[in-house]
Design a protein around this motif. Structure first.
Motif, PDB file in Angstrom:
ATOM      1  N   ASN A  41      22.066 -34.992 -75.381  1.00 61.29           N
ATOM      2  CA  ASN A  41      21.326 -34.012 -74.599  1.00 61.29           C
ATOM      3  C   ASN A  41      20.006 -34.593 -74.095  1.00 61.29           C
ATOM      4  N   ALA A  42      19.281 -35.283 -74.983  1.00 60.82           N
ATOM      5  CA  ALA A  42      18.002 -35.871 -74.599  1.00 60.82           C
ATOM      6  C   ALA A  42      18.189 -36.947 -73.535  1.00 60.82           C
ATOM      7  N   THR A  43      19.255 -37.731 -73.659  1.00 58.68           N
ATOM      8  CA  THR A  43      19.538 -38.759 -72.657  1.00 58.68           C
ATOM      9  C   THR A  43      19.773 -38.133 -71.286  1.00 58.68           C
ATOM     10  N   ALA A  44      20.528 -37.033 -71.253  1.00 59.53           N
ATOM     11  CA  ALA A  44      20.805 -36.361 -69.985  1.00 59.53           C
ATOM     12  C   ALA A  44      19.533 -35.795 -69.370  1.00 59.53           C
ATOM     13  N   ILE A  45      18.674 -35.193 -70.189  1.00 60.15           N
ATOM     14  CA  ILE A  45      17.422 -34.642 -69.689  1.00 60.15           C
ATOM     15  C   ILE A  45      16.522 -35.748 -69.168  1.00 60.15           C
ATOM     16  N   LYS A  46      16.409 -36.836 -69.917  1.00 60.77           N
ATOM     17  CA  LYS A  46      15.543 -37.940 -69.495  1.00 60.77           C
ATOM     18  C   LYS A  46      16.055 -38.567 -68.204  1.00 60.77           C
ATOM     19  N   THR A  55       7.857 -36.144 -65.946  1.00 63.29           N
ATOM     20  CA  THR A  55       7.578 -36.679 -67.272  1.00 63.29           C
ATOM     21  C   THR A  55       7.969 -35.639 -68.319  1.00 63.29           C
ATOM     22  N   PRO A  56       8.933 -35.938 -69.189  1.00 66.02           N
ATOM     23  CA  PRO A  56       9.326 -34.966 -70.219  1.00 66.02           C
ATOM     24  C   PRO A  56       8.592 -35.189 -71.542  1.00 66.02           C
ATOM     25  N   PHE A  57       8.111 -34.098 -72.116  1.00 66.25           N
ATOM     26  CA  PHE A  57       7.540 -34.098 -73.460  1.00 66.25           C
ATOM     27  C   PHE A  57       8.414 -33.195 -74.332  1.00 66.25           C
ATOM     28  N   ALA A  58       8.844 -33.696 -75.473  1.00 74.05           N
ATOM     29  CA  ALA A  58       9.762 -32.940 -76.334  1.00 74.05           C
ATOM     30  C   ALA A  58       9.017 -31.896 -77.150  1.00 74.05           C
ATOM     31  N   ARG A  65      10.374 -29.382 -86.556  1.00 78.07           N
ATOM     32  CA  ARG A  65       9.657 -30.659 -86.471  1.00 78.07           C
ATOM     33  C   ARG A  65      10.364 -31.746 -87.277  1.00 78.07           C
ATOM     34  N   ASN A  66      11.695 -31.680 -87.274  1.00 74.57           N
ATOM     35  CA  ASN A  66      12.492 -32.604 -88.090  1.00 74.57           C
ATOM     36  C   ASN A  66      12.269 -34.038 -87.644  1.00 74.57           C
ATOM     37  N   PRO A  67      11.817 -34.927 -88.543  1.00 76.95           N
ATOM     38  CA  PRO A  67      11.501 -36.300 -88.129  1.00 76.95           C
ATOM     39  C   PRO A  67      12.722 -37.105 -87.706  1.00 76.95           C
ATOM     40  N   ASP A  68      13.886 -36.834 -88.272  1.00 79.27           N
ATOM     41  CA  ASP A  68      15.082 -37.569 -87.849  1.00 79.27           C
ATOM     42  C   ASP A  68      15.461 -37.181 -86.422  1.00 79.27           C
ATOM     43  N   LEU A  69      15.283 -35.908 -86.073  1.00 76.58           N
ATOM     44  CA  LEU A  69      15.518 -35.506 -84.695  1.00 76.58           C
ATOM     45  C   LEU A  69      14.492 -36.151 -83.774  1.00 76.58           C
ATOM     46  N   SER A  70      13.239 -36.222 -84.198  1.00 78.69           N
ATOM     47  CA  SER A  70      12.226 -36.884 -83.377  1.00 78.69           C
ATOM     48  C   SER A  70      12.610 -38.332 -83.099  1.00 78.69           C
ATOM     49  N   ARG A  71      13.126 -39.010 -84.102  1.00 81.30           N
ATOM     50  CA  ARG A  71      13.532 -40.406 -83.908  1.00 81.30           C
ATOM     51  C   ARG A  71      14.723 -40.514 -82.959  1.00 81.30           C
ATOM     52  N   ALA A  72      15.646 -39.560 -83.053  1.00 80.98           N
ATOM     53  CA  ALA A  72      16.797 -39.573 -82.153  1.00 80.98           C
ATOM     54  C   ALA A  72      16.371 -39.326 -80.711  1.00 80.98           C
ATOM     55  N   VAL A  73      15.435 -38.414 -80.520  1.00 82.98           N
ATOM     56  CA  VAL A  73      14.937 -38.130 -79.180  1.00 82.98           C
ATOM     57  C   VAL A  73      14.201 -39.334 -78.611  1.00 82.98           C
ATOM     58  N   ARG A  74      13.411 -39.982 -79.457  1.00 82.92           N
ATOM     59  CA  ARG A  74      12.683 -41.168 -79.000  1.00 82.92           C
ATOM     60  C   ARG A  74      13.653 -42.270 -78.592  1.00 82.92           C
ATOM     61  N   ALA A  75      14.700 -42.475 -79.389  1.00 82.33           N
ATOM     62  CA  ALA A  75      15.683 -43.510 -79.062  1.00 82.33           C
ATOM     63  C   ALA A  75      16.395 -43.209 -77.757  1.00 82.33           C
ATOM     64  N   ALA A  76      16.480 -41.927 -77.400  1.00 80.48           N
ATOM     65  CA  ALA A  76      17.123 -41.533 -76.150  1.00 80.48           C
ATOM     66  C   ALA A  76      16.198 -41.677 -74.949  1.00 80.48           C
ATOM     67  N   GLY A 256      12.727 -28.103 -75.094  1.00 79.26           N
ATOM     68  CA  GLY A 256      12.743 -27.765 -76.508  1.00 79.26           C
ATOM     69  C   GLY A 256      14.140 -27.347 -76.886  1.00 79.26           C
ATOM     70  N   HIS A 257      14.486 -26.097 -76.577  1.00 83.57           N
ATOM     71  CA  HIS A 257      15.843 -25.626 -76.844  1.00 83.57           C
ATOM     72  C   HIS A 257      16.871 -26.363 -75.984  1.00 83.57           C
ATOM     73  N   GLY A 258      16.439 -26.979 -74.913  1.00 83.68           N
ATOM     74  CA  GLY A 258      17.368 -27.792 -74.140  1.00 83.68           C
ATOM     75  C   GLY A 258      17.916 -28.960 -74.955  1.00 83.68           C
ATOM     76  N   LEU A 259      17.130 -29.458 -75.896  1.00 81.67           N
ATOM     77  CA  LEU A 259      17.575 -30.580 -76.729  1.00 81.67           C
ATOM     78  C   LEU A 259      18.721 -30.184 -77.647  1.00 81.67           C
TER      79      LEU A 259
END
Length: 407
Positions: A41-46, A55-58, A65-76, A256-259
């Motif tokens: 989802n994050a890849t598609a949005i980006k 410019t997207p801000f998550a 505020r799950n840190p594993d999700l934050s890392r997944a979003v960053r990797a995307a 946010g909920h788009g993710l």
């Protein structure tokens, strides 16, 4: 509503959650997050944001505020977060997301401005001159020059009750000049919320008057000689809405909920993003014709209204034999110790059975846990970690905290 969506578009995630709760890897009262789907989802949005020059801000509050999700979003590719409040920004930073935007919706308290400035936010929203002065002073003390966004408001704008506030949009040129005069800060642009809202009657997302206010203010600023004005336009953000925002002149968007595929629009139409969050609980006890289900995270975001709630009760981790039941949720003014599932037509339900909900969450206002799950798509699901709703490791779930408390 989102349970039906999960059953149709991401049944493998339901199956994985049932199995992982049955084996004890997913505790009750946990928002489980399908990290593979979040990443997609994050890849598609980006990708769409890049195409449109946005410019997207998550936004990570709704999934605790799950840190594993934050890392997944960053990797995307979405490397910065918007902090709905200071605590949100701190948690997102701990999960690896830089601070792209802070101060909107929640302003920074006076004595915490130094903490906010130390996050080196790319943009900092202020609602008035006092808050602008605090942001500027805190940034100057660190040798920084902070880019400020002015929250503006005009007659007829739409706000959720309790979200009101901001500079008079009619004075935006003078506001920009005053912010530029501050030592340690400068005017960078404007913002409001919500810029878009879901229309239940049409089943689509539509611009609010706020978006028009932003456009008019940006035009006045350009006429006054300001060549570039950042236009931050959050609200119901997904791939499907980015073109609307880009056409209106937005430069920043905040998915946010788009993710997790849980915007209101996702509830009525299949969009690019797939559902990636569910709530896991279990049966505590039976009383009469009801199974009492552990709560803690039973806050259903009321944006779609408080309609009927259903859940799946799963025995032995076997989703194929799941029972779909009606659930009476706790009243909004009550503490959500339990929900009550009607099992009058679901014989054989027992304490310990898995219960899975699908609703639009706001985990950060609950006492729920969150947990990332990988490998759903490959059929090898695994829990990456269990966290409290503020992104920290809860006592008793890290293998060490109980011992340290006991000592």
């Amino acid at each position: 509503m989102f349970l039906d969506l999960l059953r149709r578009r991401n049944p493998a995630f339901l199956r994985a959650a049932a199995q992982l709760h049955h084996t004890g890897e997913l505790p009750a009262n946990t928002y489980a997050l399908d990290l593979d789907t979040v990443s997609a989802n994050a890849t598609a949005i980006k990708r769409e944001a890049d195409r449109l020059g946005l410019t997207p801000f998550a936004m990570t509050k709704q999934i605790g505020r799950n840190p594993d999700l934050s890392r997944a979003v960053r990797a995307a590719g979405i490397t910065e977060a918007v902090g709905v409040d200071l605590q949100c920004a701190l948690a997102a930073r701990a999960g690896g997301l830089a601070t792209g935007h802070i101060g909107h919706l929640v302003q920074i308290p006076r004595h915490e401005a130094a903490t906010a400035a130390a996050l080196n936010p790319r943009y900092w929203t202020v609602f008035n001159d006092a808050k602008a002065g605090e942001a500027a002073a805190a940034s100057a003390a660190l040798g920084r020059d902070q880019a400020l966004l002015a929250r503006i408001v005009a007659p007829g704008d739409t706000f959720y009750r309790g979200h009101e506030g901001g500079f008079d949009a009619a004075d935006v040129v003078a506001v920009a000049d005053r912010l530029d005069d501050l030592a340690g800060a400068h005017f960078a642009g404007i913002t409001s919320f919500p810029a878009l809202l879901f229309d239940k009657e049409t089943g689509k997302v539509r611009p609010t008057p706020n978006l028009g206010t932003l456009q008019d203010a940006a035009a006045r600023l350009r006429a006054a000689g300001r060549d570039h004005v950042e236009l931050n336009a959050p609200g119901t953000t997904s791939v499907a809405t980015l073109q609307i925002l880009a056409d209106a002149g937005a430069t920043q968007v905040e998915p946010g909920h788009g993710l997790t595929g849980t915007t209101p629009w996702h509830a009525v139409e299949d969009l690019v993003e797939e559902p990636a969050v569910l709530y896991v609980s279990e049966v505590s006890h039976l009383h009469g014709n009801h199974a009492y289900v552990f709560g803690g995270g039973l806050y259903v975001d009321p944006v779609l209204g408080l309609g009927r709630t259903r859940a799946l009760i799963v025995r032995g981790g076997d989703l194929d034999g799941a029972r779909l039941v009606e659930v009476e949720m706790p009243a909004p003014e009550a503490i959500d110790y339990y929900a009550m599932a009607d099992v009058s037509d679901a014989a054989g339900v027992e304490p310990g059975d898995t219960v899975i909900f699908g609703f639009r969450p706001q985990a950060f206002v609950t006492r729920a846990l969150t947990a990332g799950v990988t490998g759903v798509r490959s059929g090898t699901p695994a829990v990456t970690g269990v966290y409290a709703a503020d992104g920290s490791v809860p006592i008793g779930l890290d293998g060490h905290a109980v011992e340290s408390v006991a000592s």
